[in-house]
Design a protein around this motif. Structure first.
Motif, short mmCIF file in Angstrom:
data_model
loop_
_atom_site.label_atom_id
_atom_site.label_comp_id
_atom_site.label_asym_id
_atom_site.label_seq_id
_atom_site.Cartn_x
_atom_site.Cartn_y
_atom_site.Cartn_z
N ILE A 187 8.69 9.22 20.39
CA ILE A 187 8.44 7.97 21.12
C ILE A 187 8.14 6.81 20.18
N ALA A 188 7.29 7.07 19.19
CA ALA A 188 6.72 5.97 18.40
C ALA A 188 7.27 5.88 16.98
N GLY A 189 8.14 6.80 16.58
CA GLY A 189 8.65 6.77 15.23
C GLY A 189 7.69 7.40 14.23
N PRO A 190 7.98 7.29 12.94
CA PRO A 190 7.16 7.94 11.91
C PRO A 190 5.69 7.51 11.95
N ILE A 191 4.81 8.45 11.57
CA ILE A 191 3.37 8.18 11.54
C ILE A 191 3.00 7.32 10.33
N GLU A 192 3.81 7.35 9.30
CA GLU A 192 3.50 6.62 8.07
C GLU A 192 3.15 5.17 8.35
N GLY A 193 2.00 4.74 7.82
CA GLY A 193 1.55 3.36 7.95
C GLY A 193 0.85 3.02 9.26
N LYS A 194 0.77 3.97 10.18
CA LYS A 194 0.17 3.69 11.48
C LYS A 194 -1.35 3.83 11.46
N ARG A 195 -1.99 3.12 12.37
CA ARG A 195 -3.42 3.27 12.62
C ARG A 195 -3.57 4.30 13.73
N VAL A 196 -4.29 5.38 13.45
CA VAL A 196 -4.33 6.54 14.34
C VAL A 196 -5.76 6.82 14.78
N LEU A 197 -5.91 7.09 16.07
CA LEU A 197 -7.18 7.56 16.63
C LEU A 197 -7.01 9.00 17.07
N VAL A 198 -7.98 9.86 16.72
CA VAL A 198 -8.02 11.23 17.21
C VAL A 198 -9.33 11.39 17.97
N THR A 199 -9.25 11.69 19.25
CA THR A 199 -10.46 11.88 20.06
C THR A 199 -10.73 13.37 20.20
N GLY A 200 -11.88 13.79 19.67
CA GLY A 200 -12.26 15.20 19.69
C GLY A 200 -12.02 15.83 18.33
N SER A 201 -13.08 16.42 17.74
CA SER A 201 -12.94 17.04 16.43
C SER A 201 -13.17 18.55 16.50
N GLY A 202 -12.64 19.16 17.56
CA GLY A 202 -12.54 20.61 17.60
C GLY A 202 -11.38 21.05 16.73
N PRO A 203 -10.99 22.33 16.82
CA PRO A 203 -9.91 22.82 15.95
C PRO A 203 -8.62 22.02 16.06
N ILE A 204 -8.20 21.70 17.28
CA ILE A 204 -6.96 20.95 17.46
C ILE A 204 -7.11 19.53 16.92
#
Length: 352
Positions: free
Chosen positions: A168-185
């Motif tokens: 959908i969004a193209g390569p991750i390189e250079g992107k600002r990323v949020l990850v919600t939840g710091s369990g194993p996944i």
């Protein structure tokens, strides 16, 4: 005899024995070296099931495992005794309409190790030795610890989330990323975001201990939203700052925060599995956000093993606790304590 970790019902986990299996044609036997607890195992134990899927008969837990080939059945090539392999727990039928369409992730008759979806239940990997199809065994490189090799399955889930994101969004390189939840996944999504070149990786959770693991594997900033309820506000400014979100918490407040903090035309990949949840659709629509589902994995299992073999990711911190298989009851209690554990694994006998 073959030691097994078998769940008989809600909060009734037992260490038992049964005869060791033999490898049939096209099969190998694998001496399990490490097997991890997943959220589904924890739900089976604490609640007796997940939603409408109930534990209706005794089931051997575990679908995340690596081990050494113990014996090779007739017709098997490319695998030999002593070789360390990561085991793919997923076995699509190959004949339903989704399999025929090249979409085996959505197989109508999927057999998945350690799953209570069907009767009889599909028995899992938490045992000394298992017989399984040779095609489900992926060779692991020399020098890779079995504990890291056993992360192949959850890493494959995250690699599938990356596949969906990039479609959908193209390569991750250079992107600002949020990850919600710091369990194993969550922490494995962090490791992949770092590997694929994200410019910024912010991680949220309620626990400092698990956020520290996220930092170790690649997070550039962590936010304890229990201690700092307004901690994400800077990223909500000007209609949102994140290009891409991996929502791994399965918590409604986290999804709402993700929608608030994602820039217009950004993408949210829903990795965590939650029930019916109110969503601020007005904001989703006004910002033209992409809300994308992701489920299990296909070719991504092999891709995950390749990443593990290359040692491209810092995976060691993810495995926070290791117990002997005989300590399964103690281990599942620790795995259920989000204040201290990310990934908890059992190691088995001679192979470990």
């Amino acid at each position: 005899m073959n030691r097994i970790v078998r769940l008989h019902g809600q909060k009734d986990l037992r260490l038992e024995t049964e005869p060791a299996p033999e490898a049939g044609p096209g099969q190998v036997t694998v001496a399990i070296a490490a097997a991890g607890f997943c959220g589904s195992d924890l739900h089976y134990h604490s609640d007796g099931g997940i939603g409408t899927i109930r534990v209706r008969e005794p089931i051997i837990l575990g679908h995340e495992a690596a081990g050494r080939i113990a014996s090779v059945g007739e017709g098997v090539e490319g695998l030999e005794p002593g070789q360390l392999v990561a085991i793919n727990p997923s076995h699509p039928c190959g004949t339903c309409r989704f399999c025929k369409a090249g979409q085996p992730i959505h197989c109508m008759n999927m057999r998945f190790k350690g799953s209570a979806m069907f009767l009889p239940h599909e028995q899992g990997f938490m045992r000394d030795i298992v017989a399984i199809g040779a095609g489900q065994c992926h060779p692991v490189a020399e020098g890779v610890p079995p504990t890291e090799a056993a992360l192949a399955e959850p890493l494959a889930v995250c690699r599938r989330a990356v596949t969906r994101a990039t479609e959908i969004a193209g390569p991750i390189e250079g992107k600002r990323v949020l990850v919600t939840g710091s369990g194993p996944i969550g922490v494995l999504c962090v490791a992949l975001a770092k590997h694929f070149g994200a410019a910024e990786i912010v991680v949220t959770d309620l626990q400092d201990a698990t956020l520290e693991i996220a930092r170790q594997v690649g997070a550039t900033r962590v936010v304890n939203v229990a201690a700092e309820p307004e901690g994400l506000e800077p990223w909500a400014a000007e209609k949102g700052q994140f290009d891409l979100v991996f929502e791994c918490s399965a918590a409604a407040p986290a999804l709402r925060s993700a929608i608030a903090c994602t820039r217009p035309l950004g993408t949210i990949v829903q990795v965590g599995v939650m029930g019916d949840t109110p969503i601020p659709f007005n904001m989703l629509v006004a910002k033209e956000l992409n809300l994308v589902g992701t489920h299990r994995f296909g070719a991504e299992f092999g891709q995950a093993v390749e990443l593990i073999n290359s040692r491209a990711l810092n995976l060691a911190p993810v495995v926070t606790h290791v117990f002997d298989g005989a300590q399964a009851v103690e281990a599942i209690a620790v795995a259920s304590d989000r204040s201290q554990a990310v990934k908890v694994q059992l190691i088995f006998g001679k192979s470990s």
